[in-house]
Write a protein that holds these residues in place. Structure first.
Motif, short mmCIF file in Angstrom:
data_model
loop_
_atom_site.label_atom_id
_atom_site.label_comp_id
_atom_site.label_asym_id
_atom_site.label_seq_id
_atom_site.Cartn_x
_atom_site.Cartn_y
_atom_site.Cartn_z
N VAL A 81 0.83 -1.20 0.00
CA VAL A 81 0.00 0.00 0.00
C VAL A 81 0.86 1.25 0.00
O VAL A 81 1.96 1.27 0.55
CB VAL A 81 -0.95 0.01 1.22
CG1 VAL A 81 -0.18 0.03 2.52
CG2 VAL A 81 -1.94 1.17 1.16
N GLN A 82 0.32 2.28 -0.62
CA GLN A 82 0.96 3.59 -0.65
C GLN A 82 -0.10 4.63 -0.30
O GLN A 82 -1.22 4.58 -0.81
CB GLN A 82 1.50 3.86 -2.06
CG GLN A 82 2.11 5.23 -2.27
CD GLN A 82 2.65 5.36 -3.68
OE1 GLN A 82 3.06 4.39 -4.30
NE2 GLN A 82 2.65 6.57 -4.20
N GLN A 83 0.21 5.53 0.62
CA GLN A 83 -0.72 6.60 0.96
C GLN A 83 -0.44 7.79 0.05
O GLN A 83 0.60 8.44 0.14
CB GLN A 83 -0.60 7.01 2.43
CG GLN A 83 -1.66 8.02 2.84
CD GLN A 83 -1.76 8.20 4.35
OE1 GLN A 83 -1.02 7.61 5.10
NE2 GLN A 83 -2.71 9.02 4.77
N LEU A 84 -1.40 8.07 -0.86
CA LEU A 84 -1.21 9.14 -1.82
C LEU A 84 -1.45 10.51 -1.19
O LEU A 84 -0.74 11.47 -1.46
CB LEU A 84 -2.17 8.96 -3.01
CG LEU A 84 -1.98 7.66 -3.81
CD1 LEU A 84 -3.02 7.60 -4.92
CD2 LEU A 84 -0.58 7.57 -4.39
N ASP A 85 -2.50 10.59 -0.38
CA ASP A 85 -2.79 11.82 0.35
C ASP A 85 -3.66 11.44 1.54
O ASP A 85 -3.75 10.26 1.90
CB ASP A 85 -3.46 12.87 -0.55
CG ASP A 85 -4.70 12.36 -1.25
OD1 ASP A 85 -5.46 11.57 -0.64
OD2 ASP A 85 -4.94 12.74 -2.41
N LYS A 86 -4.33 12.39 2.15
CA LYS A 86 -5.01 12.13 3.41
C LYS A 86 -6.27 11.27 3.27
O LYS A 86 -6.77 10.74 4.26
CB LYS A 86 -5.36 13.45 4.09
CG LYS A 86 -4.13 14.22 4.56
CD LYS A 86 -4.51 15.50 5.27
CE LYS A 86 -3.27 16.22 5.79
NZ LYS A 86 -3.61 17.48 6.48
N THR A 87 -6.79 11.12 2.04
CA THR A 87 -8.02 10.33 1.87
C THR A 87 -7.90 9.27 0.77
O THR A 87 -8.90 8.66 0.41
CB THR A 87 -9.22 11.24 1.54
OG1 THR A 87 -8.96 11.95 0.32
CG2 THR A 87 -9.49 12.22 2.67
N ARG A 88 -6.70 9.03 0.25
CA ARG A 88 -6.54 8.07 -0.84
C ARG A 88 -5.36 7.14 -0.60
O ARG A 88 -4.28 7.58 -0.19
CB ARG A 88 -6.34 8.78 -2.18
CG ARG A 88 -7.51 9.66 -2.61
CD ARG A 88 -7.36 10.10 -4.06
NE ARG A 88 -6.07 10.75 -4.29
CZ ARG A 88 -5.56 10.98 -5.50
NH1 ARG A 88 -6.21 10.60 -6.58
NH2 ARG A 88 -4.39 11.58 -5.62
N LEU A 89 -5.61 5.86 -0.87
CA LEU A 89 -4.57 4.84 -0.81
C LEU A 89 -4.43 4.17 -2.17
O LEU A 89 -5.42 4.02 -2.89
CB LEU A 89 -4.92 3.76 0.23
CG LEU A 89 -5.13 4.20 1.68
CD1 LEU A 89 -5.59 3.01 2.52
CD2 LEU A 89 -3.85 4.80 2.25
N LEU A 90 -3.23 3.75 -2.50
CA LEU A 90 -2.99 2.95 -3.70
C LEU A 90 -2.54 1.57 -3.24
O LEU A 90 -1.54 1.44 -2.54
CB LEU A 90 -1.92 3.59 -4.58
CG LEU A 90 -1.63 2.86 -5.91
CD1 LEU A 90 -2.87 2.86 -6.80
CD2 LEU A 90 -0.45 3.51 -6.63
N LEU A 91 -3.30 0.55 -3.64
CA LEU A 91 -3.07 -0.82 -3.18
C LEU A 91 -2.62 -1.70 -4.33
O LEU A 91 -3.13 -1.59 -5.45
CB LEU A 91 -4.35 -1.40 -2.58
CG LEU A 91 -4.90 -0.65 -1.37
CD1 LEU A 91 -6.42 -0.70 -1.36
CD2 LEU A 91 -4.35 -1.23 -0.09
N VAL A 92 -1.66 -2.57 -4.06
CA VAL A 92 -1.23 -3.54 -5.06
C VAL A 92 -2.41 -4.45 -5.41
O VAL A 92 -3.13 -4.92 -4.53
CB VAL A 92 -0.06 -4.39 -4.53
CG1 VAL A 92 0.21 -5.57 -5.45
CG2 VAL A 92 1.19 -3.54 -4.38
N GLU A 93 -2.63 -4.69 -6.69
CA GLU A 93 -3.67 -5.61 -7.12
C GLU A 93 -3.18 -7.04 -6.91
O GLU A 93 -2.17 -7.45 -7.46
CB GLU A 93 -4.04 -5.40 -8.59
CG GLU A 93 -5.14 -6.32 -9.07
CD GLU A 93 -5.64 -5.98 -10.47
OE1 GLU A 93 -6.53 -6.69 -10.96
OE2 GLU A 93 -5.12 -5.02 -11.07
N ILE A 94 -3.89 -7.80 -6.08
CA ILE A 94 -3.51 -9.17 -5.76
C ILE A 94 -4.11 -10.11 -6.80
O ILE A 94 -5.33 -10.16 -6.97
CB ILE A 94 -3.98 -9.56 -4.35
CG1 ILE A 94 -3.45 -8.57 -3.30
CG2 ILE A 94 -3.55 -10.99 -4.02
CD1 ILE A 94 -1.95 -8.50 -3.22
N GLN A 95 -3.26 -10.84 -7.49
CA GLN A 95 -3.72 -11.80 -8.48
C GLN A 95 -4.14 -13.09 -7.78
O GLN A 95 -3.54 -13.51 -6.80
CB GLN A 95 -2.61 -12.09 -9.49
CG GLN A 95 -2.10 -10.88 -10.23
CD GLN A 95 -3.17 -10.24 -11.11
OE1 GLN A 95 -3.99 -10.94 -11.70
NE2 GLN A 95 -3.17 -8.92 -11.18
N GLY A 96 -5.19 -13.72 -8.29
CA GLY A 96 -5.64 -14.99 -7.73
C GLY A 96 -7.15 -15.09 -7.77
O GLY A 96 -7.84 -14.31 -8.44
#
Length: 214
Positions: A81-96
Protein backbone atom coordinates in the motif's frame (compact mmCIF):
# COMPACT_ATOMS: atom_id res chain seq x y z
CA UNK A 1 4.06 10.28 0.46
CA UNK A 2 4.34 6.99 2.39
CA UNK A 3 4.97 3.61 0.81
CA UNK A 4 5.19 -0.05 1.83
CA UNK A 5 5.09 -3.40 0.09
CA UNK A 6 5.64 -3.86 -3.63
CA UNK A 7 4.91 -0.25 -4.56
CA UNK A 8 7.40 2.55 -4.94
CA UNK A 9 7.04 6.29 -5.06
CA UNK A 10 7.09 6.35 -8.86
CA UNK A 11 3.80 4.43 -8.89
CA UNK A 12 1.68 7.37 -7.70
CA UNK A 13 -1.52 7.77 -9.69
CA UNK A 14 -2.24 10.98 -11.54
CA UNK A 15 -5.92 10.36 -12.20
CA UNK A 16 -6.18 13.45 -14.36
CA UNK A 17 -4.02 11.88 -17.05
CA UNK A 18 -4.33 8.11 -16.54
CA UNK A 19 -7.36 5.89 -17.06
CA UNK A 20 -9.22 4.64 -14.01
CA UNK A 21 -12.20 2.30 -13.75
CA UNK A 22 -14.67 2.20 -10.88
CA UNK A 23 -14.90 -1.42 -9.66
CA UNK A 24 -16.66 -1.05 -6.30
CA UNK A 25 -18.58 1.59 -4.39
CA UNK A 26 -19.12 1.10 -0.67
CA UNK A 27 -20.71 3.15 2.06
CA UNK A 28 -17.43 4.88 2.90
CA UNK A 29 -15.08 4.35 -0.04
CA UNK A 30 -14.80 3.85 -3.78
CA UNK A 31 -12.33 1.44 -5.39
CA UNK A 32 -10.86 2.17 -8.83
CA UNK A 33 -8.63 -0.02 -10.99
CA UNK A 34 -5.69 1.96 -12.36
CA UNK A 35 -2.55 1.00 -14.30
CA UNK A 36 -0.66 1.17 -10.98
CA UNK A 37 -3.04 -0.85 -8.80
CA UNK A 38 -6.29 -0.26 -6.93
CA UNK A 39 -7.03 3.29 -5.87
CA UNK A 40 -9.14 3.49 -2.71
CA UNK A 41 -10.72 6.88 -2.12
CA UNK A 42 -12.96 8.06 0.68
CA UNK A 43 -15.11 10.76 -0.96
CA UNK A 44 -16.80 13.63 0.85
CA UNK A 45 -20.19 12.92 2.44
CA UNK A 46 -22.58 15.85 2.14
CA UNK A 47 -24.82 14.60 4.97
CA UNK A 48 -22.02 15.03 7.52
CA UNK A 49 -20.75 18.28 8.98
CA UNK A 50 -17.71 19.27 6.86
CA UNK A 51 -15.30 19.32 9.80
CA UNK A 52 -16.48 15.93 11.08
CA UNK A 53 -16.44 14.49 7.56
CA UNK A 54 -12.85 15.60 7.03
CA UNK A 55 -11.78 14.17 10.39
CA UNK A 56 -13.44 10.80 9.74
CA UNK A 57 -12.17 10.41 6.18
CA UNK A 58 -8.61 11.36 6.98
CA UNK A 59 -8.52 9.40 10.23
CA UNK A 60 -9.86 6.20 8.68
CA UNK A 61 -7.49 6.43 5.72
CA UNK A 62 -4.46 6.92 7.95
CA UNK A 63 -5.55 4.14 10.30
CA UNK A 64 -5.99 1.70 7.41
CA UNK A 65 -2.57 2.59 6.01
CA UNK A 66 -0.83 2.15 9.36
CA UNK A 67 -2.51 -1.18 10.03
CA UNK A 68 -1.53 -2.51 6.60
CA UNK A 69 1.98 -1.19 7.16
CA UNK A 70 2.24 -3.01 10.49
CA UNK A 71 0.74 -6.23 9.13
CA UNK A 72 3.08 -6.22 6.14
CA UNK A 73 6.14 -5.62 8.31
CA UNK A 74 5.24 -8.65 10.45
CA UNK A 75 4.96 -11.01 7.50
CA UNK A 76 1.19 -11.06 7.08
CA UNK A 77 -0.06 -11.59 3.54
CA UNK A 78 -1.79 -8.26 2.84
CA UNK A 79 -1.66 -5.90 -0.15
CA UNK A 80 1.26 -3.54 -0.50
CA UNK A 81 0.00 0.00 0.00
CA UNK A 82 0.96 3.59 -0.65
CA UNK A 83 -0.72 6.60 0.96
CA UNK A 84 -1.21 9.14 -1.82
CA UNK A 85 -2.79 11.82 0.35
CA UNK A 86 -5.01 12.13 3.41
CA UNK A 87 -8.02 10.33 1.87
CA UNK A 88 -6.54 8.07 -0.84
CA UNK A 89 -4.57 4.84 -0.81
CA UNK A 90 -2.99 2.95 -3.70
CA UNK A 91 -3.07 -0.82 -3.18
CA UNK A 92 -1.23 -3.54 -5.06
CA UNK A 93 -3.67 -5.61 -7.12
CA UNK A 94 -3.51 -9.17 -5.76
CA UNK A 95 -3.72 -11.80 -8.48
CA UNK A 96 -5.64 -14.99 -7.73
CA UNK A 97 -9.12 -16.31 -6.98
CA UNK A 98 -11.51 -14.92 -4.39
CA UNK A 99 -11.66 -17.48 -1.60
CA UNK A 100 -15.46 -17.51 -1.74
CA UNK A 101 -15.19 -18.91 -5.29
CA UNK A 102 -12.85 -21.81 -4.48
CA UNK A 103 -13.27 -22.87 -0.86
CA UNK A 104 -16.30 -25.08 -1.55
CA UNK A 105 -14.08 -27.27 -3.74
CA UNK A 106 -11.06 -27.02 -1.42
CA UNK A 107 -12.17 -26.39 2.18
CA UNK A 108 -8.65 -27.17 3.39
CA UNK A 109 -7.85 -23.61 2.28
CA UNK A 110 -9.34 -22.63 5.64
CA UNK A 111 -6.17 -23.87 7.34
CA UNK A 112 -4.21 -21.09 5.64
CA UNK A 113 -6.93 -18.59 6.52
CA UNK A 114 -6.48 -19.59 10.15
CA UNK A 115 -2.74 -19.00 10.00
CA UNK A 116 -3.17 -15.55 8.46
CA UNK A 117 -5.79 -14.48 11.00
CA UNK A 118 -3.54 -15.79 13.78
CA UNK A 119 -0.72 -13.54 12.55
CA UNK A 120 -3.05 -10.53 12.66
CA UNK A 121 -4.33 -11.28 16.14
CA UNK A 122 -0.85 -11.96 17.43
CA UNK A 123 -0.01 -8.44 16.24
CA UNK A 124 -3.19 -7.11 17.95
CA UNK A 125 -4.83 -6.30 14.61
CA UNK A 126 -8.58 -6.86 14.25
CA UNK A 127 -9.70 -7.17 10.63
CA UNK A 128 -13.32 -6.25 11.30
CA UNK A 129 -14.82 -7.88 8.20
CA UNK A 130 -13.47 -11.42 7.93
CA UNK A 131 -15.52 -12.93 5.12
CA UNK A 132 -14.43 -15.21 2.29
CA UNK A 133 -15.06 -12.29 -0.08
CA UNK A 134 -12.17 -10.39 1.53
CA UNK A 135 -9.55 -13.05 0.84
CA UNK A 136 -7.56 -14.02 -2.27
CA UNK A 137 -6.14 -17.51 -2.89
CA UNK A 138 -3.13 -18.15 -5.10
CA UNK A 139 -0.41 -20.81 -5.09
CA UNK A 140 -1.15 -22.01 -1.57
CA UNK A 141 -1.26 -18.51 -0.08
CA UNK A 142 -4.25 -16.63 1.35
CA UNK A 143 -4.01 -12.84 1.17
CA UNK A 144 -6.38 -10.83 3.35
CA UNK A 145 -7.79 -7.67 1.76
CA UNK A 146 -10.15 -4.78 2.58
CA UNK A 147 -8.95 -3.41 5.92
CA UNK A 148 -11.41 -0.52 5.91
CA UNK A 149 -12.95 -1.65 9.22
CA UNK A 150 -9.71 -2.83 10.81
CA UNK A 151 -8.42 -1.50 14.12
CA UNK A 152 -5.82 -2.27 16.77
CA UNK A 153 -6.87 -4.05 19.95
CA UNK A 154 -5.47 -6.42 22.55
CA UNK A 155 -8.95 -7.39 23.76
CA UNK A 156 -9.76 -11.09 23.52
CA UNK A 157 -13.40 -10.11 22.97
CA UNK A 158 -12.55 -8.21 19.77
CA UNK A 159 -10.57 -11.16 18.41
CA UNK A 160 -13.44 -13.52 19.23
CA UNK A 161 -15.88 -11.27 17.38
CA UNK A 162 -13.52 -11.35 14.39
CA UNK A 163 -13.75 -15.16 14.40
CA UNK A 164 -17.51 -14.99 14.87
CA UNK A 165 -17.88 -12.91 11.71
CA UNK A 166 -15.85 -15.47 9.76
CA UNK A 167 -17.86 -18.37 11.17
CA UNK A 168 -21.08 -16.65 10.13
CA UNK A 169 -19.65 -16.10 6.65
CA UNK A 170 -18.85 -19.80 6.30
CA UNK A 171 -22.27 -20.82 7.62
CA UNK A 172 -24.25 -18.51 5.36
CA UNK A 173 -22.25 -18.71 2.13
CA UNK A 174 -20.70 -22.19 2.28
CA UNK A 175 -23.35 -24.26 3.98
CA UNK A 176 -22.20 -27.64 2.71
CA UNK A 177 -18.60 -27.45 3.91
CA UNK A 178 -18.65 -24.99 6.80
CA UNK A 179 -17.98 -27.52 9.57
CA UNK A 180 -15.09 -29.16 7.73
CA UNK A 181 -13.64 -25.77 6.79
CA UNK A 182 -14.03 -24.46 10.34
CA UNK A 183 -12.06 -27.39 11.77
CA UNK A 184 -9.25 -26.63 9.34
CA UNK A 185 -9.43 -22.94 10.22
CA UNK A 186 -9.05 -23.66 13.94
CA UNK A 187 -6.09 -25.95 13.27
CA UNK A 188 -4.33 -23.11 11.48
CA UNK A 189 -5.42 -20.45 13.97
CA UNK A 190 -3.96 -22.39 16.91
CA UNK A 191 -0.44 -21.53 15.69
CA UNK A 192 -0.30 -18.65 18.19
CA UNK A 193 -0.25 -18.78 21.98
CA UNK A 194 -3.41 -16.75 22.53
CA UNK A 195 -5.62 -18.91 20.33
CA UNK A 196 -7.16 -21.05 23.09
CA UNK A 197 -8.38 -18.03 25.05
CA UNK A 198 -9.91 -16.45 21.94
CA UNK A 199 -11.65 -19.68 20.91
CA UNK A 200 -13.05 -20.06 24.42
CA UNK A 201 -14.38 -16.48 24.32
CA UNK A 202 -15.87 -17.18 20.89
CA UNK A 203 -18.29 -19.63 22.51
CA UNK A 204 -19.57 -16.82 24.73
CA UNK A 205 -19.97 -14.50 21.74
CA UNK A 206 -21.88 -17.16 19.81
CA UNK A 207 -24.07 -17.88 22.82
CA UNK A 208 -25.02 -14.20 23.07
CA UNK A 209 -25.93 -14.20 19.39
CA UNK A 210 -28.20 -17.23 19.81
CA UNK A 211 -29.90 -15.69 22.84
CA UNK A 212 -30.65 -12.50 20.90
CA UNK A 213 -32.25 -14.53 18.14
CA UNK A 214 -34.45 -16.58 20.47
Amino acid sequence: MKTIGALNQNDAVDDSTRSIELVARGAEACIYRTPSGFLKERPKKSYRHPALDKELREGRTTREFRILQKAHSLGCHVPGVQQLDKTRLLLVEIQGDPVHAVIDQSPIIAHQIGREVAKLHQAHIIHGDLTTSNMIWRDGVVTLIDFGLAFSSQRVEDMAVDLHVLHQSLSSKHHGIEQYAWRHFLQGYRMWDGASEVILRLRTVQSRGRNKGS
